[in-house]
Structures are given as C-alpha cells and as structure tokens.
Design an enzyme around this catalytic site. Structure first.
Site, PDB file in Angstrom:
ATOM      1  N   ASP A   1       0.871  -1.175   0.000  1.00  0.00           N
ATOM      2  CA  ASP A   1       0.000   0.000   0.000  1.00  0.00           C
ATOM      3  C   ASP A   1       0.911   1.230   0.000  1.00  0.00           C
ATOM      4  O   ASP A   1       2.138   1.132   0.171  1.00  0.00           O
ATOM      5  CB  ASP A   1      -0.970  -0.004   1.189  1.00  0.00           C
ATOM      6  CG  ASP A   1      -2.173   0.913   0.917  1.00  0.00           C
ATOM      7  OD1 ASP A   1      -2.102   1.715  -0.046  1.00  0.00           O
ATOM      8  OD2 ASP A   1      -3.179   0.842   1.647  1.00  0.00           O
TER       9      ASP A   1
HETATM   10  C1  NOJ Z   1      -3.956   3.971   0.077  1.00  0.00           C
HETATM   11  C2  NOJ Z   1      -5.147   3.099   0.268  1.00  0.00           C
HETATM   12  O1  NOJ Z   1      -5.046   2.426   1.499  1.00  0.00           O
HETATM   13  C3  NOJ Z   1      -5.350   2.063  -0.839  1.00  0.00           C
HETATM   14  O2  NOJ Z   1      -6.603   1.469  -0.663  1.00  0.00           O
HETATM   15  C4  NOJ Z   1      -5.232   2.699  -2.189  1.00  0.00           C
HETATM   16  O3  NOJ Z   1      -5.457   1.747  -3.196  1.00  0.00           O
HETATM   17  C5  NOJ Z   1      -3.851   3.324  -2.301  1.00  0.00           C
HETATM   18  N1  NOJ Z   1      -3.700   4.349  -1.282  1.00  0.00           N
HETATM   19  C6  NOJ Z   1      -3.603   3.935  -3.682  1.00  0.00           C
HETATM   20  O4  NOJ Z   1      -4.370   5.066  -3.863  1.00  0.00           O
END
Ligand code: NOJ
Length: 741
Positions: free
Chosen positions: A265
């Site tokens: 993430d």
């Molecule tokens: C953080 C989020 O937790 C995740 O769900 C998302 O896909 C990513 N950022 C990318 O934007």
C-alpha cells in the site's frame, strides 16, 4: 510475447532497469516535467534517470494523460517496456455509483457486478490497466472510516461472495479487452480489524479468528484469479503485513498458491520503520522483498536501496528477477507490449463516459442499495397530492458520491432539489437548506488535517439562524417534510475514524426545530458508515438510508420515495445503539453467561443493550412479508456422502405492492470443539414477490456449509446438532434443528 521471450527480455535488462519495474510513482512526475529537479521528483528523493525506469503509474489516468505519459516514457526507454497504469476506481470513474458499503446492501450480486462493469468500461477507455479494487476487508467497527469501502460489511460469507463477483466483473474473460482491467484484492490482511476503529492502528487476533472470519474473502478473490494483491498498513501478529513472511509467503503464496503481483500500500514499506521493526529504508527494502512484495508504491525505498543490497550480497538477485518477471508477465497479459496505450481512447471517452445508458442503468442499480430503516404509519411512499418541503444540507448538495470519487466532476451530479424540480415542476418545490452541514469548528478540523486553509469563525450563528428560520417557513407550508441530512463526506473514508458517529450537531438542531411543527418527517440519510441514531430516529416517521448514492443517486432516491420501486436493501453492517458497543456484529459468541434476563452477572452493559439498534440483514419494504412453514427434507445430514437437506420456507407478500425480499439462511453449530457463533449467514436469495402472492423459497444445506477451523486449526465439520434459521434479517427468523452424523 511467449514465456521464453519474456525471459529473454528479463535477461537483457540491467539491474537499474529491473529495479525500476518494481517502483510505482504518480503520473504528475511526467506531466510536470519543468519542475523535475525542484519539484515532485526531488521530493520523492529519486533522480530523473530512475523516474524514466519506473514500471507503473499511480492514479493518473484519462486517455490523453495516459497516451502522453506513455509516449514520453517510451521515447527514453532503452528496452521499450511500457508503463502500466493503476488507479483506484472504487465506485465508478465518471459515472459514480453508490459507495461499496451501499452496493453490498443490495444483497444482489447482479447489482454489484453491473456497477463494477460499467465503471470498468469507463475506466479502461480512460487508460486504466489495473484497478485497486475490490477491498474485501471484513469490517465490524463503524468508527473506522473505511467501512464505506467494504461491500460485504461485517459478514464473512457476504465478503466472500462479493469478492468473487467483483474480481470477475473487473477482469472479465480477458484483462486486455476494453471494459476489463486487472483486479487488485486489498488490503492483505485484516485491515478492517484495527483496534478501536482507529486508522492504521494495531490488529491483534488469534490465527483461528484470522482464518475463520478475515482471510477467506481474500482467498476467494485469489481463487477467482485476481492478478494482484495489496498489502495492508496494519500489523499481523506483531509484524507489519507488508514485511510479514508468514502472511505473504506461507499463507498467500504457499497455501493460496498466489503467483500474481503483490504491491505494497502507499508507502507501506517505508512505514515499517515508524512501526519500529525496520531500522532504516535499506532494512525495510530487504524485509519487503524477502517477504515477497513485488512493487513499492510511491516511495524511494526500492529504487534507492535494492541495488546496494544486491551489491553487498545480502539480497539474492533471484528475488528481484522473480518480482520483475511477475510485472512483465502482467504487462504481457494486458497486451501492452503490442499496444502500450491499452484501451485508452480519447474519441471513445467522449461517447462512453457518462453516456445516457450508463446513467440510466446507474439510476436503476442505485435504487436497490437503499435501506428503509423505519416507516411508521406508511408515511412512505409519498402520496401524489402531498405538498413536500425538501430541507437539509444534503437537499441541494453535489457531495453525494463519497470519498473515493476523485475522478468525477460535480457538474455531472444531480442534486435532490434538481431531481425534484424535474419531477414535480420547479414551481412546486419548497426548498430550504435548513442548516450548514458542520459547524465551522468541525469543518476546520477536517480542513486542518488536510492542510487546507481554515474557515473564519464569525457570521456562523447569524447564518445558522437564517437557515433555520427559512426552513420553518417552508416546512409550515408543506404536508410532509423530506429531511436530507447526514455526515459530511469527509467524515468517512481513509483517515476519517471517529469516536462519535452521530448526526452532526447543527443538523440535530434543525430536526428538533422541525419536530415542533408536528408534521410527518422522512429522514433521508447520507453517510459512509452505520450511525448511532439515538435521539434522532424517534423524532422522525421514516428513515431511508441512502449512503453516498452517486451521480444518479438523487433521481433514484425520488424513485423510491415516490414508490416507483419499493426499497429492498438490507444492512450489511448493523447500526449500533451506542458507540460504546463497537465493534458490534451479529455473529458473536454466547459467552458462558449469555444475556438472557439482563441480570447483573450476565454478559451485558449496565447502560445499554448488547444488541444493535438495527441488526445485520435488516431492511424494510413497502410490502409486508410474512415467513411461514419452515420445513426440512430431513433432520439428518450424512457426512461425506454429498448428502443434502432441503430447507423450504413460504414467504407471503401480505400487501398490495410488488417488492423484492432477501430471504436469509443462518446456521448455528450448537456444540463444537471450539466455541461457535450464535448464528452465521450461509445462504440468501433475493426474490421478487408480487402483491398478495406466496413464494416457496428453497435452500440446500450441505456438509461444506458446516465446516470451520477446529481446535487443531483444521478446516472440518464436526458431527452433532445444528440449528438452521431462515428469516428476513439476522434477528427475526424461524428455526429448526438437524444433525450431522
Ligand atoms: C492507500 C489506500 O489504502 C489504498 O486502498 C489505495 O489503493 C492506495 N492508497 C492507492 O491510492
């Protein structure tokens, strides 16, 4: 390309080129080239050389952007390996659908599937290759802001079903075709269990709990061949998920046989330093690649440290090669080597995005996501001749698409006021804003956290008084008040955990004032999580939960308020009576001292019930359904013989309204080698039952449905007594016993 061609390509790559494939950055680095040295790239701590070697782009899409970036990139690329474009297309691209939590309340896999398919159609034309969706985290704590992103809500079975549907809807039969993308299952694992609902907080649970309730939805998505998995921000058994060997190597790659890409993430590899496990970025890079994370999202940890680790011989190049190969393989499956722009198509964007068909279908799908929580004296549907006062901060508000709708524009959104004008004529609409959404102080809390300029305090009280006065004037002229209220959309979503999950103060005041008029009040509720409705719900005659319903949400709301279609949504997360009950969910354990008589030494609260205000599976209809004649074809199920028990029930529609009902089947294992929940959802059927008609609904119980993680952590069924429940929600059911022998 064939496999051997991909291997030759890998062999031709130098170490920098290989590492580049494992790095993801956002596309503005390419679009704002003039700032290269002083701007974003230097902020990221990467040099331009590395930027032109990265393997994928985050959240910069739109056919024109994609084509421009790809061209610029390929011009400088020695081996002409195209970029892959990844984005969060959660509940729609330009046509926005209800938030996932709302979609899940349809209990209709076709609704969930179509929302995703239309979103994918739009997104693929806009150049998206990989979608960071679905989020299949099990969520039991309404204080957590991200419950809005869950389709299955608090239930394991629902999460599994929706995970399968979504992966298939996103990927179709060929991820390279227009209308399809690669799906990314997230967030692995158990992110939804953050302690006390606080964002990014610790997760700690037994392996049994993890396997029994949390892991199976990720597994289901992988069984459907999702191409990617994203790690979660939380720890699992003390180790951040992103560097957790047990989780990623043993469970994900080993037990589930996942051979697709694992992506971290956003900056999650780097964050293992703040967690206090990795000593520095180099250490974090080593731990993550060892654990099997292929792509580092938006930090320089991989780009700046993997090479050093190879040179120092602490990292085996085989691990890098494996990861790079997985990236090349996905690019090949997306057919990007043949056509680096994928399905990005500027001309088609004009025709397909927000097309009439997409909007019309969105309107229809959206209706099924609303949940009718209360409807006293049949105040709904609104009668033809009733004069309506439309009041509230959501009555004429564009912010009804929820936190993830970052690619949509407000001018495409229809507000309820506009939809009502379309329907009954402008001259007949009585409208007042009634109140601001939040106080200046509450609003500034949100703005400050986002680093945005703050609002000035001052006029607020005067303005609020004027809003209230106008609302009272308008309401006095009406027969019925439609009150559109709710949370600010920035009060749910990532980073928006709250301890008080109630209707904001100013809106409560508005309701209290309107209540003094003694007119019927229909509350239309906008929110990204279950709310505590204490002191609210008793002051209104009807509550229609509409969540954040999207681009066509307003028209769909009126379709339901006016009775063109009966509401048919059922809650996928219960509504707590009080925040102090969180996390609260239906499939609890009995404890040794169940709450039976509400005596002191029973498992209970002194100052609240242990039950939610509205249980899981709950939702009313304009029709009235009665359940009768629960029958089992046998009370014995023989193990290991593919035996089945047929369960039937008669559902009577005792009304003059055609409507859909979701018939739910739950099972309780009465005695087990480990404690089992009081009830678990195992099947459901959503059926249309015509006015005054009876329908016999049948389900089958198989041994597979009785399996669980036993005392030795084996997934098995155990002989003994079970109870089956069938009903319209998790609380109101008919029940019968059977045995597995
Ligand atoms: C953080 C989020 O937790 C995740 O769900 C998302 O896909 C990513 N950022 C990318 O934007």
């Amino acid at each position: 390309m064939t496999k051997s061609q991909l291997i030759s390509l890998l062999n031709e790559m130098n170490l920098d080129e290989k590492i580049g494939q494992l790095v993801q950055v956002s596309g503005n680095f390419f679009l704002e080239e003039e700032n290269v040295q002083t701007g974003p790239i230097s902020n990221l701590g990467m040099n331009e050389n590395m930027i032109y070697k990265v393997g994928s782009i985050l959240n910069t899409v739109g056919a024109k952007n994609v084509i421009t970036i790809q061209n610029k990139y390929l011009e400088k690329s020695r081996l002409k390996i195209p970029l892959m474009f990844m984005a969060d297309i959660i509940n729609g691209y330009k046509t926005v659908f209800p938030i996932p939590l709302a979609q899940g309340c349809s209990w209709n896999t076709e609704v969930v599937k179509r929302c995703a398919q239309i979103a994918m159609k739009e997104a693929s034309i806009a150049g998206v290759n990989v979608n960071f969706y679905p989020m299949v985290d099990l969520v039991r704590d309404a204080r957590w802001g991200r419950v809005m992103e869950s389709t299955g809500g608090e239930d394991t079975y629902l999460n599994e079903i929706y995970a399968r549907v979504l992966v298939n809807a996103i990927q179709g039969d060929d991820i390279s075709k227009e209308g399809n993308c690669a799906a990314c299952i997230k967030h692995f694992a158990a992110y939804g269990a953050v302690e006390s609902g606080r964002e990014y907080n610790k997760v700690d649970m037994s392996e049994r709990e993890l396997r029994q309730y949390y892991l199976s939805s990720y597994k289901a998505g992988i069984e459907e061949k999702a191409k990617m998995v994203m790690t979660s921000f939380n720890i699992v058994d003390g180790i951040p998920a992103t560097i957790n060997n047990w989780l990623l190597r043993k469970i994900l790659r080993g037990e589930y046989g996942f051979d697709g890409i694992v992506i971290s993430d956003y900056s999650a590899i780097q964050e293992t330093i703040a967690h206090g496990v990795s000593k520095d970025k180099k250490d974090a890079a080593l731990r993550a690649i060892n654990a099997g994370v292929d792509i580092d999202m938006q930090t320089n940890v991989y780009s700046n440290f993997l090479k050093e680790l190879i040179k120092e011989k602490v990292l085996d190049i085989v691990l890098i090669d494996e990861a790079v190969f997985r990236v090349l393989k996905l690019k090949n499956e997306l057919k990007l080597f043949e056509n680096p722009y994928g399905n990005a198509n500027i001309e088609k964007e004009k025709r397909v995005l927000l097309s009439k068909e997409n909007l019309e279908e969105a309107r229809k799908l959206t209706r099924e996501t609303f949940v009718l929580l209360k409807n006293e004296k049949h105040v709904l549907p609104i009668k033809e001749n009733q004069k309506i006062a439309l009041i509230g901060p959501y009555a004429d508000n564009f912010a009804i698409t929820g936190e993830w709708s970052m690619f949509s524009e407000r001018e495409n959104i229809v507000t309820i006021k506009k939809a009502l004008e379309e329907r009954i004529g402008k001259e007949n609409v009585l409208y007042a804003k009634g109140s601001n959404m939040l106080t200046t102080r509450e609003m500034n809390y949100i703005l400050k956290a986002e680093g945005k300029p703050l609002l000035k305090n001052g006029q607020e009280l005067k303005i609020q008084k004027k809003y209230l006065d106008d609302a009272m004037i308008v309401a006095q002229r009406a027969d019925i008040i439609v009150l559109a209220v709710g949370e600010h959309y920035k009060q749910s979503g990532e980073g928006n955990a709250r301890v008080s999950i109630r209707l904001p103060k100013l809106q409560r005041k508005l309701l209290n004032m309107l209540k003094t008029l003694h007119k019927p009040i229909v509350m239309v509720l906008f929110n990204g999580r279950p709310l505590v409705l204490e002191g609210i719900e008793n002051k209104v005659d009807a509550v229609l939960e509409v969540w954040f319903p999207g681009t066509e949400g307003a028209r769909a709301i009126l379709d339901v308020l006016f009775g063109d279609e009966s509401p048919s949504g059922k809650l996928n997360m219960c509504f707590p009576e009080h925040e102090g009950q969180c996390p609260i969910y239906y499939n609890q354990y009995n404890t040794g001292r169940p709450n039976i008589k509400n005596l002191r030494f029973e498992s209970r609260y002194q100052d609240a019930s242990i039950y939610p205000k509205y249980p899981f599976g709950y939702g009313l209809s304009y029709a009235k359904f009665e359940y009768q004649d629960l029958n089992l074809s046998s009370t014995i199920l023989n193990r290991g013989k593919r035996d089945k028990i047929t369960v039937s029930v008669t559902v009577k529609n005792c009304s003059n309204v055609d409507a859909k009902e979701t018939v739910q089947l739950y099972i309780q294992d009465l005695f087990g080698s480990v404690v089992r929940p009081i009830k678990e959802l195992k099947a459901f059927k959503k059926v249309l039952i015509k006015a005054n008609e009876d329908k016999k609904i049948e389900f089958e119980i198989t041994e597979e449905m009785l399996k669980f993680w036993n005392k030795d952590l084996k997934y098995v069924s155990e002989n003994g007594e079970f109870k089956v429940y069938v009903g319209s929600n998790s609380k109101d059911c008919l029940g019968a016993k059977f045995q597995l022998i």
